[in-house]
Each structure stands twice: as C-alpha cells, then as structure tokens.
Design a protein around this motif. Structure first.
Motif, short mmCIF file in Angstrom:
data_model
loop_
_atom_site.label_atom_id
_atom_site.label_comp_id
_atom_site.label_asym_id
_atom_site.label_seq_id
_atom_site.Cartn_x
_atom_site.Cartn_y
_atom_site.Cartn_z
N ILE A 47 -1.27 7.07 -0.66
CA ILE A 47 0.03 7.64 -0.32
C ILE A 47 0.60 8.23 -1.62
CG2 ILE A 47 1.23 5.45 -0.67
CD1 ILE A 47 3.07 6.24 1.63
N ILE A 48 1.22 9.39 -1.53
CA ILE A 48 1.77 10.07 -2.71
C ILE A 48 3.29 9.84 -2.73
CG2 ILE A 48 2.04 12.24 -3.93
CD1 ILE A 48 -0.88 11.31 -3.64
N LEU A 49 3.75 9.25 -3.81
CA LEU A 49 5.17 8.98 -3.98
C LEU A 49 5.90 10.25 -4.41
CD1 LEU A 49 4.78 5.69 -6.02
CD2 LEU A 49 5.34 5.89 -3.59
N PRO A 139 -2.45 2.53 2.24
CA PRO A 139 -3.86 2.90 2.38
C PRO A 139 -4.71 1.91 1.57
CG PRO A 139 -2.53 4.82 1.90
CD PRO A 139 -1.64 3.64 1.73
N ILE A 140 -5.84 1.51 2.14
CA ILE A 140 -6.70 0.50 1.51
C ILE A 140 -7.97 1.17 1.00
CG2 ILE A 140 -8.06 -1.59 1.94
CD1 ILE A 140 -5.96 -2.32 4.09
N VAL A 141 -8.33 0.83 -0.25
CA VAL A 141 -9.58 1.30 -0.85
C VAL A 141 -10.31 0.09 -1.43
CG1 VAL A 141 -8.66 3.59 -1.40
CG2 VAL A 141 -8.57 1.79 -3.13
N SER A 151 -4.17 11.94 -7.08
CA SER A 151 -3.00 12.75 -7.38
C SER A 151 -1.98 11.93 -8.14
CB SER A 151 -2.34 13.23 -6.09
OG SER A 151 -3.22 14.06 -5.38
N PRO A 152 -1.22 12.57 -9.04
CA PRO A 152 -0.13 11.84 -9.68
C PRO A 152 0.78 11.26 -8.61
CG PRO A 152 -0.41 14.00 -10.66
CD PRO A 152 -1.29 13.95 -9.46
N ARG A 153 1.24 10.05 -8.81
CA ARG A 153 2.16 9.35 -7.90
C ARG A 153 1.43 8.66 -6.76
NH1 ARG A 153 3.87 14.80 -7.51
NH2 ARG A 153 3.84 14.62 -5.27
N MET A 154 0.10 8.56 -6.80
CA MET A 154 -0.65 7.95 -5.70
C MET A 154 -0.53 6.43 -5.75
SD MET A 154 -4.63 8.41 -4.59
CE MET A 154 -4.35 10.04 -3.91
N MET A 155 -0.41 5.81 -4.56
CA MET A 155 -0.33 4.36 -4.44
C MET A 155 -1.33 3.91 -3.39
SD MET A 155 2.91 1.96 -3.36
CE MET A 155 3.82 2.15 -4.86
N VAL A 156 -2.11 2.85 -3.69
CA VAL A 156 -3.09 2.29 -2.76
C VAL A 156 -3.12 0.78 -2.92
CG1 VAL A 156 -4.57 4.34 -2.76
CG2 VAL A 156 -5.04 2.48 -4.36
#
Length: 181
Positions: A47-49, A139-141, A151-156
């Motif tokens: 997810i992109i913040l 999102p799960i990785v 991408s900058p700001r990505m959260m997982v």
C-alpha cells in the motif's frame, strides 16, 4: 411489491456489511469479520502512503504519511496526538517528488473522501477507515525482496517464519518493526 422490497433490503444490507478485498475476491484474512479492507495475496505489492510537503496542522489520530517537508530527510510518520517517526532513518525523496504536484490546489471539500466501515466520519483524510471492531489488513509479502520496484511510501506486512513484521519503504531503505514479545 413485497418481494421487491425484500430484495432491495437484502441487496442494501449485503453492500453495507460486505468485505472489501482489493486485487481479487479471496484476500488473505482467514476470518473476514475482523477486517475492513484487505488485499490480494500477490506477495509482491504494498500500500502506498500519501506524502506531504507540509505536515497537517490538526490531523486525525491514526494518520500515516511520508513527511517530505525536508525532501533530503523524509520519514514515514503517524499521528497519535503528536507525530511519531516510523522510519528511524532519513531518505532522499527529491527524485520521487519531481512528478508530484508542488502547488496546493483549491481546498478539498470535507466530504471529498472515501469512508469504509461507516456511513460518515469527521476524520480528515482521503481514505477513512472507521470501525470499533474491524481493522485494515495490510498487503502481505513473504520477503520485501519479492517486490521488484518498491515505491516510496510503501507499507507491507512481512509474513516470514521467525521474522513477522511491519515494513515501510521510505524511498531509500526498508524500516522494520517486529511485534513485542
């Protein structure tokens, strides 16, 4: 007429209490009653913040963003009454900000937001999740190395045996938080 009213009621109630899954119709949650939005099990997306060039003066508690007020020292932060740094390290986002707007557009209307989990909300944000009993499933990785171009700001959420943790990418480095034991 009676059947039409019953059908309309069932359709409306199904849409009010339905689960939002982004990316597919399966998601990753085993118990669908505990989450508002969840994401497809792609193992390579996050997810992109949102980023900001100026921190909001009075944000709603729970706000998460990339603070790029100093593009050479950008950090992911969340608000819980005061701003808390989640990155723990600076990132240079100058290049990433080149394609982003630099001028503030006309002020957004307070109703210009998407709300999931409630009919209305006083919280200020583009996407507002409101629920007393449900949360967002990130999102799960299995490994951040599975993400080809983060991408900058990505959260997982990293779901790796012995290393389950939240991960945030600040344009230069991943920052990790593991649950307290």
């Amino acid at each position: 007429m009676k059947n039409l009213i019953i059908s309309a009621f069932l359709l409306i109630s199904a849409s009010v209490f339905s689960q939002t899954i982004i990316g597919d119709n399966i998601g990753t949650a085993t118990d669908k009653t505990s989450v508002l939005p969840e994401f497809a099990n792609t193992n390579n997306k996050g997810i992109i913040l949102p980023y900001v060039r100026v921190l909001p003066v009075a944000p709603s508690e729970g706000t998460i963003l990339l603070d790029s007020t100093n593009p050479l020292a950008a950090r992911v932060k969340y608000f819980n009454g005061s701003w808390v740094d989640l990155s723990g390290q600076n990132a240079n986002v100058t290049t990433a900000l080149v394609d982003q707007p630099t001028v503030v557009q006309a002020p957004e209307l307070p109703v210009a937001k998407t709300i999931i989990g409630a009919v209305s909300s006083s919280a200020d944000g583009v996407l507002v999740l409101e629920s007393a009993t449900q949360a967002m499933l990130l999102p799960i990785v299995s490994d951040v190395n599975n993400i080809p171009n983060p991408s900058p700001r990505m959260m997982v959420f990293v779901n790796k045996a012995g290393a389950k943790r939240l991960a945030v990418y600040n344009s230069a480095k991943w920052s990790f938080w593991k649950p307290a034991s």
